[in-house]
Design a protein around this motif. Structure first.
Motif, PDB file in Angstrom:
ATOM      1  N   ARG A  36       0.834  -1.192   0.000  1.00 41.71           N
ATOM      2  CA  ARG A  36       0.000   0.000   0.000  1.00 41.71           C
ATOM      3  C   ARG A  36       0.871   1.245   0.000  1.00 41.71           C
ATOM      4  N   TYR A  42     -12.492   6.891  -3.986  1.00 42.12           N
ATOM      5  CA  TYR A  42     -12.838   5.956  -5.063  1.00 42.12           C
ATOM      6  C   TYR A  42     -13.255   6.737  -6.308  1.00 42.12           C
ATOM      7  N   GLN A  43     -12.725   6.327  -7.454  1.00 42.73           N
ATOM      8  CA  GLN A  43     -13.081   6.899  -8.735  1.00 42.73           C
ATOM      9  C   GLN A  43     -13.597   5.785  -9.631  1.00 42.73           C
ATOM     10  N   ASP A  46     -11.771   2.333 -10.565  1.00 41.18           N
ATOM     11  CA  ASP A  46     -10.874   1.770  -9.547  1.00 41.18           C
ATOM     12  C   ASP A  46     -11.307   0.348  -9.204  1.00 41.18           C
ATOM     13  N   ASP A  47     -10.351  -0.455  -8.816  1.00 35.78           N
ATOM     14  CA  ASP A  47     -10.615  -1.848  -8.452  1.00 35.78           C
ATOM     15  C   ASP A  47     -11.336  -1.878  -7.101  1.00 35.78           C
ATOM     16  N   ARG A  50      -9.848  -3.131  -3.825  1.00 31.86           N
ATOM     17  CA  ARG A  50      -8.871  -2.347  -3.071  1.00 31.86           C
ATOM     18  C   ARG A  50      -9.540  -1.299  -2.193  1.00 31.86           C
ATOM     19  N   HIS A  63     -13.058   4.832  -0.126  1.00 28.28           N
ATOM     20  CA  HIS A  63     -11.643   5.098  -0.360  1.00 28.28           C
ATOM     21  C   HIS A  63     -10.964   3.793  -0.786  1.00 28.28           C
ATOM     22  N   VAL A  64     -10.000   3.918  -1.682  1.00 27.75           N
ATOM     23  CA  VAL A  64      -9.226   2.758  -2.130  1.00 27.75           C
ATOM     24  C   VAL A  64      -7.752   3.038  -1.868  1.00 27.75           C
ATOM     25  N   TRP A  65      -6.997   1.971  -1.711  1.00 30.43           N
ATOM     26  CA  TRP A  65      -5.548   2.138  -1.590  1.00 30.43           C
ATOM     27  C   TRP A  65      -4.904   1.841  -2.924  1.00 30.43           C
ATOM     28  N   ARG A  66      -3.893   2.631  -3.236  1.00 34.09           N
ATOM     29  CA  ARG A  66      -3.139   2.458  -4.476  1.00 34.09           C
ATOM     30  C   ARG A  66      -1.782   1.862  -4.138  1.00 34.09           C
TER      31      ARG A  66
END
Length: 306
Positions: A36, A42-43, A46-47, A50, A63-66
């Motif tokens: 991470r 989140y867009q 996005d997966d 995640r 929210h997602v983690w990249r």
């Protein structure tokens, strides 16, 4: 590697310094990976796998983690095989110790996708070995980096010349390792050394480790009476009365001053510095160096994220 089986080297290195280096290199950009790196709203696209549900619950919106990109480590090693490396007064010659350290580096950087390439310079000029998977390259180094060249005579490229050629090789940023005794054929023992500029240029593009190979008799003359010393690079000879306490003291002081000058020059170039002696436990020295290196890198990364 005469008298030192490859399997024994593998077991010894992995038992004492297992995986200390392989995790040092983290990705420098966002992309497909596993660790991470940052959280973001989140867009669309996005997966959803995640999504960080804890942060989502607290923030009230997804929210997602990249992840950090998993970079492959490109390691290139430059090995000094000039006649001064064919010297040793304990268990090994300096060239044999250099071979073991290069093989150990191949083992420690072995991970999927990682490669290790090698170049040597000596009486036969600069020789290049194509990059291979790190473990295969380690095995090759163990087989081929025994000292097979001339043990005396001029004509070898200088460290400065070999470093300049080494720095022009293609390849993206990676790990570059220089293994040498850092002894100048012209006897220079004070900075600036001819190799400082090419080493600094190399360190500006890559993560560089300078491995200095030593033998105890290069640092302190024994009291053994009259001896004939031979310069392996030029063939020049000189008779020396080693029972002269003043001579031994001056030699010891000059050797210590040279080592200090080399250490300062390496540090000024931006490279990390590892010393290994034919009289010492090189695996212990390597393990200590890698642990200190990891601590330094973690501290640097921590400061950079504040």
């Amino acid at each position: 590697m005469s008298g030192y089986p490859w399997r024994a080297l593998d077991l010894r290195v992995r038992r004492r310094v297992d995986s200390l280096m392989a995790g040092d290199h983290e990705g420098l950009r966002l992309g497909v990976g596993t660790e991470r790196e940052e959280l973001a709203r989140y867009q669309p696209g996005d997966d959803v796998r995640r999504i960080d549900w804890n942060i989502t619950a607290r923030a009230g919106e997804p929210h997602v983690w990249r992840p950090r990109a998993d970079n492959r480590l490109d390691t290139q090693v430059l090995v000094d095989m000039t006649p001064s490396m064919a010297f040793g007064t304990v268990a090994d010659e300096k060239a044999e110790l250099a071979a073991r350290i290069v093989a150990a580096l191949g083992l420690l950087t072995d991970a999927p996708g990682n490669t290790l390439g090698m170049a040597t310079f000596g009486p036969d000029g600069v020789r290049w070995y194509r990059p291979e998977r790190a473990r295969l390259a380690a095995s090759r180094a163990a087989r081929t980096l025994t000292f097979g060249g001339a043990r005396s005579g001029a004509g070898s490229p200088t460290l400065a010349g070999a470093l300049a050629a080494f720095g022009t090789r293609r390849g993206g940023p990676g790990l570059r390792v220089v293994v040498s005794d850092f002894l100048e054929p012209n006897g220079a023992n004070e900075a600036p050394f001819d190799w400082q500029v090419p080493l600094r240029r190399l360190a500006a593009r890559h993560d560089v480790v300078a491995v200095e190979i030593l033998d105890p008799r290069e640092l302190d003359l024994p009291n053994v009476g009259a001896v004939t010393l031979v310069d392996p690079e030029s063939g020049r000879q000189r008779q020396v009365w080693t029972s002269d306490a003043g001579l031994r003291r001056r030699y010891r002081e000059a050797a210590a001053a040279h080592r200090s000058a080399v250490a300062a020059a390496i540090a000024a170039s931006g490279a990390d510095h590892l010393r290994a002696s034919t009289a010492g436990d090189w695996v212990r020295d390597l393990a200590k160096f890698l642990r200190e290196r990891q601590r330094t890198m973690r501290t640097t990364r921590g400061r950079g994220r504040r």
